[in-house]
Design an enzyme around this catalytic site. Sequence first.
Site, PDB file in Angstrom:
ATOM      1  N   SER A  29      49.872  53.000  47.101  1.00  0.00           N
ATOM      2  CA  SER A  29      50.469  51.666  47.023  1.00  0.00           C
ATOM      3  C   SER A  29      51.661  51.609  46.085  1.00  0.00           C
ATOM      4  O   SER A  29      52.571  50.791  46.287  1.00  0.00           O
ATOM      5  CB  SER A  29      49.415  50.642  46.597  1.00  0.00           C
ATOM      6  OG  SER A  29      48.782  51.044  45.396  1.00  0.00           O
TER       7      SER A  29
ATOM      8  N   ASP B  44      48.311  40.648  40.456  1.00  0.00           N
ATOM      9  CA  ASP B  44      46.960  41.188  40.570  1.00  0.00           C
ATOM     10  C   ASP B  44      46.549  42.014  39.352  1.00  0.00           C
ATOM     11  O   ASP B  44      45.414  42.472  39.257  1.00  0.00           O
ATOM     12  CB  ASP B  44      46.796  42.017  41.847  1.00  0.00           C
ATOM     13  CG  ASP B  44      47.650  43.283  41.864  1.00  0.00           C
ATOM     14  OD1 ASP B  44      48.301  43.591  40.852  1.00  0.00           O
ATOM     15  OD2 ASP B  44      47.670  43.948  42.912  1.00  0.00           O
TER      16      ASP B  44
ATOM     17  N   HIS C 205      48.962  46.395  40.171  1.00  0.00           N
ATOM     18  CA  HIS C 205      50.172  47.022  40.708  1.00  0.00           C
ATOM     19  C   HIS C 205      51.392  46.579  39.914  1.00  0.00           C
ATOM     20  O   HIS C 205      51.408  45.483  39.352  1.00  0.00           O
ATOM     21  CB  HIS C 205      50.342  46.654  42.185  1.00  0.00           C
ATOM     22  CG  HIS C 205      49.254  47.200  43.054  1.00  0.00           C
ATOM     23  ND1 HIS C 205      48.152  46.464  43.415  1.00  0.00           N
ATOM     24  CD2 HIS C 205      49.093  48.424  43.608  1.00  0.00           C
ATOM     25  CE1 HIS C 205      47.351  47.209  44.159  1.00  0.00           C
ATOM     26  NE2 HIS C 205      47.891  48.399  44.293  1.00  0.00           N
TER      27      HIS C 205
END
Length: 282
Positions: free
Chosen positions: A79, A242, A245
């Site tokens: 990611s 979040d 990240h």
Amino acid sequence: MTREEARQLGRIAVGAGVAGAVGAVGAALGAGFVVLLKRQAAHARAIIGKPFGEVAPFADKVYKKSYGDPVELLLLGDSIAAGLGAEDADGTLGARLAKGIAKKTRRAVRLTTAAKVGSESWMLPEQLMSLLPSYRPDVAVIVVGGNDVTHRVPIADSVKHLTESIEALRVRGAAVVVGTCPDLSALRALPQPLRSLGARASRQLASAQAQAAHGAGAYVVSLADVVGPFFITNPDEMFSLDRFHPSAVGYKRTAKAMLPSVLAALGVRDQVPFGHRAPTPT
């Protein structure tokens, strides 16, 4: 990191915690430690959520097209490589690297992102398989490892897939830059001792990745060294909503930190700074 990834981190912490606690102070305390870690993992899952879903912004295009003679830039990995957490395409790691390369080389940069959210190292060959056989990147950047830690992938397996992918990229004629697994101690959303256990595992994987990648002829960038301190000291700025990240600012800082090795891989600069390691000349 998704909720499932946080759940898996709880599981690896439980496994590590049982071994340590039982060996040190007996089964009774070990059982209590397991309960504590399970509760901490459940709390982490509750607060993380998925504010960005599981699809990163699509950033693939030619940057600074007017410069011509494009550099082919490939992003592989998880990611972070995909750019999850950035508010838009321009804030992703790939876009930031493309802009930095274009500025230094005065050449256009064509970005191709094969990285996928949630990927582990064993998925790198799949990402390579998604590319046309005729595709020849000038430089490939790999960032992977966080999900290997949370999913309890054996280090030997992780580095095996990483090494094979580096070798496959070099056969395609690409120079390779590997950003090693970030230090999970920066994840303040994880309470202690869960965070410490994840941090220890991430550092062990990063060390093994660095050794394997260097041996396979890649440039190595220790993300824990070159950018980790910024995430630890400025979490509100560097992390996205979040808390797992990077934000657009976090990706900008990460790209800036990785750029010296990317430029060295392209032959634009000779020396790399602290936290970087160039391959041994053959």
